[in-house]
Design an enzyme around this catalytic site. Structure first.
Site, mmCIF file in Angstrom:
data_model
loop_
_atom_site.group_PDB
_atom_site.id
_atom_site.type_symbol
_atom_site.label_atom_id
_atom_site.label_comp_id
_atom_site.label_asym_id
_atom_site.label_seq_id
_atom_site.Cartn_x
_atom_site.Cartn_y
_atom_site.Cartn_z
ATOM 1 N N ASP A 49 0.839 -1.207 0.000
ATOM 2 C CA ASP A 49 0.000 0.000 0.000
ATOM 3 C C ASP A 49 0.874 1.257 0.000
ATOM 4 O OD1 ASP A 49 0.880 -0.132 2.603
ATOM 5 O OD2 ASP A 49 -1.092 0.116 3.524
ATOM 6 N N SER A 50 2.206 1.070 0.014
ATOM 7 C CA SER A 50 3.114 2.196 -0.210
ATOM 8 C C SER A 50 2.853 2.808 -1.587
ATOM 9 C CB SER A 50 4.576 1.750 -0.098
ATOM 10 O OG SER A 50 4.826 0.641 -0.926
ATOM 11 N N ASP A 88 -1.146 -6.146 -0.299
ATOM 12 C CA ASP A 88 -1.453 -5.514 0.989
ATOM 13 C C ASP A 88 -2.951 -5.288 1.139
ATOM 14 O OD1 ASP A 88 0.357 -4.914 2.985
ATOM 15 O OD2 ASP A 88 1.179 -3.170 1.940
ATOM 16 N N LYS A 118 -1.285 -9.387 2.838
ATOM 17 C CA LYS A 118 -0.519 -8.926 4.004
ATOM 18 C C LYS A 118 -1.379 -7.949 4.791
ATOM 19 C CE LYS A 118 3.177 -5.899 3.777
ATOM 20 N NZ LYS A 118 2.684 -4.761 4.604
ATOM 21 N N GLU A 120 -1.366 -5.436 8.606
ATOM 22 C CA GLU A 120 -0.547 -4.861 9.673
ATOM 23 C C GLU A 120 -1.170 -5.130 11.041
ATOM 24 O OE1 GLU A 120 0.313 -0.715 9.001
ATOM 25 O OE2 GLU A 120 1.099 -1.099 6.987
ATOM 26 N N GLU A 187 9.291 -4.180 10.459
ATOM 27 C CA GLU A 187 9.738 -2.891 9.915
ATOM 28 C C GLU A 187 10.368 -2.018 10.998
ATOM 29 O OE1 GLU A 187 6.978 -0.882 7.353
ATOM 30 O OE2 GLU A 187 8.235 0.908 7.232
HETATM 31 O O1 KIV Z 1 3.503 -1.076 1.591
HETATM 32 C C1 KIV Z 1 4.664 -1.510 1.550
HETATM 33 O O2 KIV Z 1 5.412 -1.313 0.589
HETATM 34 C C2 KIV Z 1 5.135 -2.263 2.699
HETATM 35 C C3 KIV Z 1 6.608 -2.471 2.817
HETATM 36 C C4 KIV Z 1 7.210 -1.213 3.309
HETATM 37 C C5 KIV Z 1 6.932 -3.630 3.669
HETATM 38 O O3 KIV Z 1 4.363 -2.648 3.526
#
Ligand code: KIV
Length: 274
Positions: A49-50, A88, A118, A120, A187
């Site tokens: 989600d970056s 994510d 994924k 969090e 992280e």
């Molecule tokens: O969103 C992302 O790119 C991430 C990485 C920083 C692990 O969660």
């Protein structure tokens, strides 16, 4: 040979089996073309989600939606063949209940055909991780610095700097691993803590700013290529593509303005004059 046999992607169990073995190589990608490059060298591709920061210029990942993740997840699946693609779950798509998480994860898996999701959070997400894992959805955890919680954290600070603050992070790692996560991103966590966690839990740890003591590493592709406007301090740069891209754009703009531009005869070998 069938298409299925010729193109066998890595799976979540393949990644889980790498615990304590050859380090797991993972990078982010949000596009078909970068996914094709990353796929040649990585075990797993994270559609992170970056993308909210990198592609859309948001300050945080909070505004990212499920639709944005699904769209880019589909692009990465089209561009890659071998790596496990992990998508994510964005903020707001899984925290309310394990049922909400299930419905969002099912949409991600069905609409992108990726191999895992994924999410969090540590102890507080353990029940959800177990619920999804028991229902056929491989889950990668993400603990330590969890950027989706920026509004309660207040800043993107490294976690576990003093030994006195290690316990909750260790508990998070253990809870998510015991709940069935096939791997866990850690992280911005100090090296001795990352080492301790990695030695204690069954799931492989994938570090980002958490030292080589982890079972693998992940970086945001644009950060390591020097393409992000703000790169975290812990990122090692493997390229500096920003100036090269700017030089190419500058050259193009200058050519257009001076009418120094090839016509079709240049491209197709057409003879337009004697
Ligand atoms: O969103 C992302 O790119 C991430 C990485 C920083 C692990 O969660």
């Amino acid at each position: 040979m069938s298409v299925q046999a010729a193109i066998r992607r890595k799976t979540a169990p393949d990644i889980f089996a790498r615990k304590g073995g050859e380090p797991i190589v993972m990078l982010t990608s949000y596009h078909a073309h970068t996914a094709a490059l990353v796929d040649r060298y990585c075990d797993a591709i994270l559609v992170g989600d970056s993308l909210g920061n990198v592609m859309h210029g948001y300050e945080t990942t909070v505004p990212v939606t499920l639709e944005m993740m699904i769209l880019q997840g589909r692009a990465v699946m089209r561009g890659s063949q071998h790596a496990l693609v992990v998508v994510d779950m964005p903020f707001g798509s899984y925290e309310a209940s394990k049922e909400q998480a299930f419905h969002s994860a099912v949409r991600i898996l069905k609409e992108t055909q990726c191999g895992a999701v994924k999410l969090e959070g540590g102890e507080r997400m353990a029940e959800t991780v177990a619920f999804l894992s028991e229902r056929g959805i491989p889950v990668m955890g993400h603990i330590g610095l969890t950027p989706q919680s920026i509004n309660t954290l207040g800043s993107f600070r490294a976690q576990g700097r003093e030994e006195g603050s290690w316990e909750p992070i260790e508990n998070d790692a253990r809870a998510i691993s015991d709940a069935g996560a096939f791997s866990i991103v850690i992280e911005a966590v100090a090296e001795p803590l990352a080492r301790k966690i990695t030695g204690k839990i069954a799931a492989p740890t994938i570090g980002i700013g958490a030292s080589a003591a982890c079972d693998g590493q992940v970086l945001v592709l644009e950060d390591m290529l020097g393409l992000s406007p703000r790169t975290p301090k812990f990122v090692r740069r493997y390229g500096d593509l920003g100036p090269a891209i700017e030089a190419a754009i500058k050259g193009y703009a200058a050519d257009v303005r001076s009418r120094n531009f090839p016509g079709p005869e240049h491209v197709y070998g057409m003879k337009t004059r004697n």
